[in-house]
Write a protein that holds these residues in place. Structure first.
Motif, PDB file in Angstrom:
ATOM      1  N   ALA A  95       0.836  -1.212   0.000  1.00 57.48           N
ATOM      2  CA  ALA A  95       0.000   0.000   0.000  1.00 57.48           C
ATOM      3  C   ALA A  95       0.867   1.257   0.000  1.00 57.48           C
ATOM      4  O   ALA A  95       0.592   2.212  -0.733  1.00 57.48           O
ATOM      5  CB  ALA A  95      -0.938  -0.007   1.205  1.00 57.48           C
ATOM      6  N   VAL A  96       1.914   1.250   0.795  1.00 55.77           N
ATOM      7  CA  VAL A  96       2.825   2.398   0.847  1.00 55.77           C
ATOM      8  C   VAL A  96       3.559   2.540  -0.478  1.00 55.77           C
ATOM      9  O   VAL A  96       3.753   3.646  -0.985  1.00 55.77           O
ATOM     10  CB  VAL A  96       3.812   2.254   2.029  1.00 55.77           C
ATOM     11  N   LYS A  97       3.942   1.413  -1.056  1.00 54.11           N
ATOM     12  CA  LYS A  97       4.624   1.418  -2.348  1.00 54.11           C
ATOM     13  C   LYS A  97       3.725   2.034  -3.431  1.00 54.11           C
ATOM     14  O   LYS A  97       4.172   2.852  -4.230  1.00 54.11           O
ATOM     15  CB  LYS A  97       5.004  -0.011  -2.731  1.00 54.11           C
ATOM     16  N   THR A  98       2.456   1.659  -3.419  1.00 57.52           N
ATOM     17  CA  THR A  98       1.508   2.213  -4.382  1.00 57.52           C
ATOM     18  C   THR A  98       1.343   3.707  -4.179  1.00 57.52           C
ATOM     19  O   THR A  98       1.316   4.484  -5.145  1.00 57.52           O
ATOM     20  CB  THR A  98       0.147   1.502  -4.255  1.00 57.52           C
ATOM     21  N   PHE A  99       1.235   4.139  -2.926  1.00 63.75           N
ATOM     22  CA  PHE A  99       1.108   5.567  -2.633  1.00 63.75           C
ATOM     23  C   PHE A  99       2.334   6.333  -3.106  1.00 63.75           C
ATOM     24  O   PHE A  99       2.216   7.385  -3.738  1.00 63.75           O
ATOM     25  CB  PHE A  99       0.887   5.797  -1.134  1.00 63.75           C
ATOM     26  N   TYR A 100       3.526   5.826  -2.796  1.00 67.12           N
ATOM     27  CA  TYR A 100       4.759   6.502  -3.213  1.00 67.12           C
ATOM     28  C   TYR A 100       4.875   6.575  -4.736  1.00 67.12           C
ATOM     29  O   TYR A 100       5.276   7.597  -5.280  1.00 67.12           O
ATOM     30  CB  TYR A 100       5.984   5.802  -2.637  1.00 67.12           C
ATOM     31  N   ASN A 101       4.528   5.488  -5.410  1.00 67.14           N
ATOM     32  CA  ASN A 101       4.600   5.505  -6.878  1.00 67.14           C
ATOM     33  C   ASN A 101       3.622   6.514  -7.469  1.00 67.14           C
ATOM     34  O   ASN A 101       3.939   7.203  -8.439  1.00 67.14           O
ATOM     35  CB  ASN A 101       4.354   4.109  -7.452  1.00 67.14           C
ATOM     36  N   PHE A 102       2.439   6.616  -6.878  1.00 68.06           N
ATOM     37  CA  PHE A 102       1.485   7.626  -7.336  1.00 68.06           C
ATOM     38  C   PHE A 102       2.026   9.027  -7.067  1.00 68.06           C
ATOM     39  O   PHE A 102       1.937   9.912  -7.919  1.00 68.06           O
ATOM     40  CB  PHE A 102       0.135   7.440  -6.638  1.00 68.06           C
ATOM     41  N   ALA A 103       2.603   9.237  -5.883  1.00 74.87           N
ATOM     42  CA  ALA A 103       3.163  10.548  -5.535  1.00 74.87           C
ATOM     43  C   ALA A 103       4.321  10.908  -6.469  1.00 74.87           C
ATOM     44  O   ALA A 103       4.454  12.067  -6.885  1.00 74.87           O
ATOM     45  CB  ALA A 103       3.627  10.556  -4.080  1.00 74.87           C
ATOM     46  N   ILE A 104       5.146   9.937  -6.809  1.00 71.24           N
ATOM     47  CA  ILE A 104       6.257  10.176  -7.738  1.00 71.24           C
ATOM     48  C   ILE A 104       5.722  10.556  -9.113  1.00 71.24           C
ATOM     49  O   ILE A 104       6.186  11.530  -9.724  1.00 71.24           O
ATOM     50  CB  ILE A 104       7.165   8.933  -7.822  1.00 71.24           C
ATOM     51  N   LEU A 105       4.740   9.823  -9.604  1.00 63.65           N
ATOM     52  CA  LEU A 105       4.154  10.130 -10.904  1.00 63.65           C
ATOM     53  C   LEU A 105       3.517  11.515 -10.905  1.00 63.65           C
ATOM     54  O   LEU A 105       3.726  12.309 -11.828  1.00 63.65           O
ATOM     55  CB  LEU A 105       3.120   9.071 -11.285  1.00 63.65           C
ATOM     56  N   PHE A 106       2.769  11.825  -9.860  1.00 64.78           N
ATOM     57  CA  PHE A 106       2.115  13.130  -9.752  1.00 64.78           C
ATOM     58  C   PHE A 106       3.149  14.250  -9.672  1.00 64.78           C
ATOM     59  O   PHE A 106       3.060  15.256 -10.386  1.00 64.78           O
ATOM     60  CB  PHE A 106       1.199  13.159  -8.525  1.00 64.78           C
ATOM     61  N   GLY A 107       4.166  14.077  -8.822  1.00 61.37           N
ATOM     62  CA  GLY A 107       5.191  15.100  -8.665  1.00 61.37           C
ATOM     63  C   GLY A 107       5.989  15.327  -9.933  1.00 61.37           C
ATOM     64  O   GLY A 107       6.248  16.477 -10.325  1.00 61.37           O
ATOM     65  N   CYS A 108       6.376  14.258 -10.592  1.00 58.14           N
ATOM     66  CA  CYS A 108       7.136  14.393 -11.836  1.00 58.14           C
ATOM     67  C   CYS A 108       6.294  15.028 -12.938  1.00 58.14           C
ATOM     68  O   CYS A 108       6.809  15.800 -13.752  1.00 58.14           O
ATOM     69  CB  CYS A 108       7.678  13.041 -12.277  1.00 58.14           C
ATOM     70  N   THR A 109       5.014  14.724 -12.958  1.00 55.92           N
ATOM     71  CA  THR A 109       4.124  15.340 -13.946  1.00 55.92           C
ATOM     72  C   THR A 109       4.014  16.838 -13.702  1.00 55.92           C
ATOM     73  O   THR A 109       4.085  17.635 -14.651  1.00 55.92           O
ATOM     74  CB  THR A 109       2.730  14.680 -13.906  1.00 55.92           C
ATOM     75  N   ILE A 110       3.861  17.239 -12.454  1.00 55.85           N
ATOM     76  CA  ILE A 110       3.783  18.670 -12.109  1.00 55.85           C
ATOM     77  C   ILE A 110       5.076  19.377 -12.501  1.00 55.85           C
ATOM     78  O   ILE A 110       5.051  20.467 -13.093  1.00 55.85           O
ATOM     79  CB  ILE A 110       3.489  18.858 -10.607  1.00 55.85           C
ATOM     80  N   ILE A 111       6.210  18.772 -12.189  1.00 59.95           N
ATOM     81  CA  ILE A 111       7.509  19.370 -12.536  1.00 59.95           C
ATOM     82  C   ILE A 111       7.638  19.515 -14.059  1.00 59.95           C
ATOM     83  O   ILE A 111       8.036  20.569 -14.559  1.00 59.95           O
ATOM     84  CB  ILE A 111       8.670  18.529 -11.965  1.00 59.95           C
ATOM     85  N   ALA A 112       7.308  18.461 -14.800  1.00 65.00           N
ATOM     86  CA  ALA A 112       7.429  18.503 -16.261  1.00 65.00           C
ATOM     87  C   ALA A 112       6.505  19.546 -16.867  1.00 65.00           C
ATOM     88  O   ALA A 112       6.927  20.323 -17.735  1.00 65.00           O
ATOM     89  CB  ALA A 112       7.134  17.125 -16.847  1.00 65.00           C
ATOM     90  N   VAL A 113       5.268  19.588 -16.412  1.00 65.47           N
ATOM     91  CA  VAL A 113       4.315  20.562 -16.957  1.00 65.47           C
ATOM     92  C   VAL A 113       4.770  21.984 -16.660  1.00 65.47           C
ATOM     93  O   VAL A 113       4.719  22.866 -17.528  1.00 65.47           O
ATOM     94  CB  VAL A 113       2.888  20.293 -16.423  1.00 65.47           C
ATOM     95  N   ALA A 114       5.231  22.234 -15.441  1.00 69.31           N
ATOM     96  CA  ALA A 114       5.695  23.577 -15.079  1.00 69.31           C
ATOM     97  C   ALA A 114       6.906  23.988 -15.914  1.00 69.31           C
ATOM     98  O   ALA A 114       6.982  25.130 -16.397  1.00 69.31           O
ATOM     99  CB  ALA A 114       6.028  23.631 -13.590  1.00 69.31           C
TER     100      ALA A 114
END
Length: 124
Positions: A95-114
């Motif tokens: 569950a923690v692994k899934t949360f971290y992977n989602f957070a990584i995907l979300f964070g990297c997407t925000i960084i790339a879009v910005a």
């Protein structure tokens, strides 16, 4: 007593899944980042004494803007793959692994879009 061999217990599991593809994509991104990073560092070194308008004119050229966008996308993709690898290797809880992977995907997407938005705003 079972007549199954130990290999029958692990079929469908292990590195034969998406790990090889993940590894190749990370290596390809790393190799692509070598010339892009050399280009980026050389460009920044040349503009250490440049004013705002010179840097804006440089980034407004199509070649510089496209190379910068490719550098950003490749760098963020490589970042995401590396962070995902760390989570998959060192976080035991699913569950923690899934949360971290989602957070990584979300964070990297925000960084790339910005970053992409910033480059396009300056370039256009």
């Amino acid at each position: 007593m079972s007549l199954n061999t130990p290999i029958s217990k692990v079929r469908g599991l292990g590195s034969a899944k998406s790990g090889t593809h993940h590894w190749w994509m990370q290596k390809i991104a790393a190799v692509a980042l070598i010339p892009l990073t050399i280009w980026f560092v050389a460009s920044i070194v040349q503009m250490t004494q440049a004013d705002y308008f010179t840097v804006k004119a440089w980034l407004s050229s199509p070649v510089s803007a496209i190379l910068m966008l490719v550098y950003i996308v490749t760098g963020v993709y490589h970042l995401r793959l590396g962070l995902q690898e760390i989570v998959e290797d060192y976080v035991p809880n699913k569950a923690v692994k899934t949360f971290y992977n989602f957070a990584i995907l979300f964070g990297c997407t925000i960084i790339a879009v910005a970053c992409i938005f910033s480059v396009l705003k300056i370039a256009l």
